[in-house]
Design a protein around this motif. Structure first.
Motif, PDB file in Angstrom:
ATOM      1  N   LYS A  98       0.751  -1.947   5.804  1.00  0.00           N
ATOM      2  CA  LYS A  98      -0.087  -2.448   4.717  1.00  0.00           C
ATOM      3  C   LYS A  98       0.592  -2.237   3.368  1.00  0.00           C
ATOM      4  O   LYS A  98       0.482  -3.074   2.467  1.00  0.00           O
ATOM      5  CB  LYS A  98      -1.444  -1.749   4.737  1.00  0.00           C
ATOM      6  CG  LYS A  98      -2.319  -2.117   5.925  1.00  0.00           C
ATOM      7  CD  LYS A  98      -3.662  -1.392   5.870  1.00  0.00           C
ATOM      8  CE  LYS A  98      -4.547  -1.772   7.055  1.00  0.00           C
ATOM      9  NZ  LYS A  98      -5.834  -1.033   7.034  1.00  0.00           N
ATOM     10  N   SER A 107      -2.901   3.528   0.288  1.00  0.00           N
ATOM     11  CA  SER A 107      -2.884   3.373   1.734  1.00  0.00           C
ATOM     12  C   SER A 107      -1.887   4.345   2.352  1.00  0.00           C
ATOM     13  O   SER A 107      -0.885   4.705   1.723  1.00  0.00           O
ATOM     14  CB  SER A 107      -2.513   1.943   2.132  1.00  0.00           C
ATOM     15  OG  SER A 107      -2.429   1.817   3.548  1.00  0.00           O
ATOM     16  N   ASP A 158      -0.872   3.463   5.562  1.00  0.00           N
ATOM     17  CA  ASP A 158      -0.340   2.589   6.607  1.00  0.00           C
ATOM     18  C   ASP A 158       0.899   1.888   6.052  1.00  0.00           C
ATOM     19  O   ASP A 158       0.797   1.058   5.152  1.00  0.00           O
ATOM     20  CB  ASP A 158      -1.404   1.570   7.013  1.00  0.00           C
ATOM     21  CG  ASP A 158      -0.975   0.682   8.174  1.00  0.00           C
ATOM     22  OD1 ASP A 158       0.225   0.368   8.269  1.00  0.00           O
ATOM     23  OD2 ASP A 158      -1.848   0.295   8.980  1.00  0.00           O
TER      24      ASP A 158
END
Length: 324
Positions: free
Chosen positions: A310, A305, A307
């Protein structure tokens, strides 16, 4: 500096020590590999250790004082709900306080001309995110465009601090091991100079980098309320089953928050530095489809990921100890 990198100085092998280290070909941790720590003669080593104790005592005392004090302002359980607006604001201010240090790649490292995800990584850094002296080394690694195996050593560490103590004789950070040359050393200033001598292709550290810790090096530690300083009490005592990989550069505010979590969980990882101008940028784009950092990969589960929220959720959910 405890370990000399001068070629005309007689070096002696000390007993080898077990260290977990990443095997890039198998993408897994290998706990059975060994390396030799090179030291000076016993008398020189003792003298240097005494000098280091004297030099590091104020720094160690200050961190010991700051640790419980800053935890009062750190927002409690790092795995819990966070005010990400405040988190990003303080991390951004921390980045501004360090100016441009740790943002740009200034050297096309000869170690990283042909970028692939399977290149062997010979540098190992034992450090913790909140330490201003460790930060200076990480900034130098960004400038030199070097990848490194990071072994977080937060206060309360159950694995990596013991390795440093057995390998170098002292529980002091940062501690660098260069398997390429067989050199290991303490002292951030000496490590930075060594890295530029060895991998800087004739360049010197950015103006003020070596002196900057005195003036602004503590600002990220204070602004981030000591995040990345202590071991999270619910972190799993076992190392991750496979390779963790983080694309980052030192002064990125989003990546800093992820590195803090990796440190508090004592999770070793491969740090792929991708500062502005990095020759590793193509590898990042091929992997993630973007130039944005952080980008995190857990090769044992397949999670990846870009992000940071996250990533945080995944790390604290996956690598927390079961409550009995």
């Amino acid at each position: 500096m405890m370990m000399s990198f001068c070629s005309n100085y007689p070096l002696h092998h000390s007993p080898s020590t077990n260290i977990p280290f990443f095997n890039n070909k198998t993408s897994s941790l290998n706990n059975n590999n060994r390396f030799k720590v090179l030291t000076k003669s016993q008398n020189a080593e003792t003298t240097t250790q005494q000098q280091q104790q004297q030099q590091q005592q104020p720094y160690t005392s200050l961190l010991s004082f700051l640790c419980p004090f800053l935890k009062l302002f750190s927002g409690g359980d790092p795995s819990g709900q966070r005010n990400f607006t405040l988190e990003l604001a303080t991390s951004s201010m921390a980045s501004l306080s360090r100016f441009a240090w740790g943002s740009n790649s200034k050297v096309e490292s000869s170690m990283n001309k042909d970028m692939t995800s399977n290149l062997p990584i010979t540098l190992q850094l034992f450090e913790f995110e909140a330490c201003p002296f460790c930060r200076r080394v990480r900034e130098a690694l960004t400038e030199l465009d070097l990848s490194v195996e990071v072994y977080p050593c937060p206060k309360g560490s159950v694995r990596h601090r013991e390795v440093v103590r057995k390998s170098g004789g002292k529980e002091m950070f940062p501690f660098l091991i260069d398997q390429n040359s067989g050199i290991s050393m303490y002292e951030s200033g000496d490590i930075v100079k060594y890295l530029f001598e060895q991998y800087g292709e004739g360049r010197s550290p950015s103006q003020g980098l070596l002196e900057s810790t005195i003036f602004t090096g503590w600002m990220p530690t204070l602004l981030r309320a000591g995040r990345g300083m202590t071991l999270w009490e619910r972190s799993t005592p076992d190392p991750p089953p496979g390779k963790l990989e983080l694309f980052s550069y030192e002064n990125n505010p989003y990546a800093r928050i992820v590195r803090e979590a990796l440190c508090e969980l004592e999770l070793p990882y491969i740090l792929q530095n991708v500062g502005e101008g990095s020759c590793r940028m193509k590898l990042l784009v091929d992997t993630s489809g973007s130039k944005q950092v952080p980008y995190f990969i857990d090769h044992s589960t397949g999670f990846q990921s870009g992000d940071y929220k996250k990533i945080l959720h995944y790390l604290y959910e996956t690598y927390s100890a079961a409550i009995v």
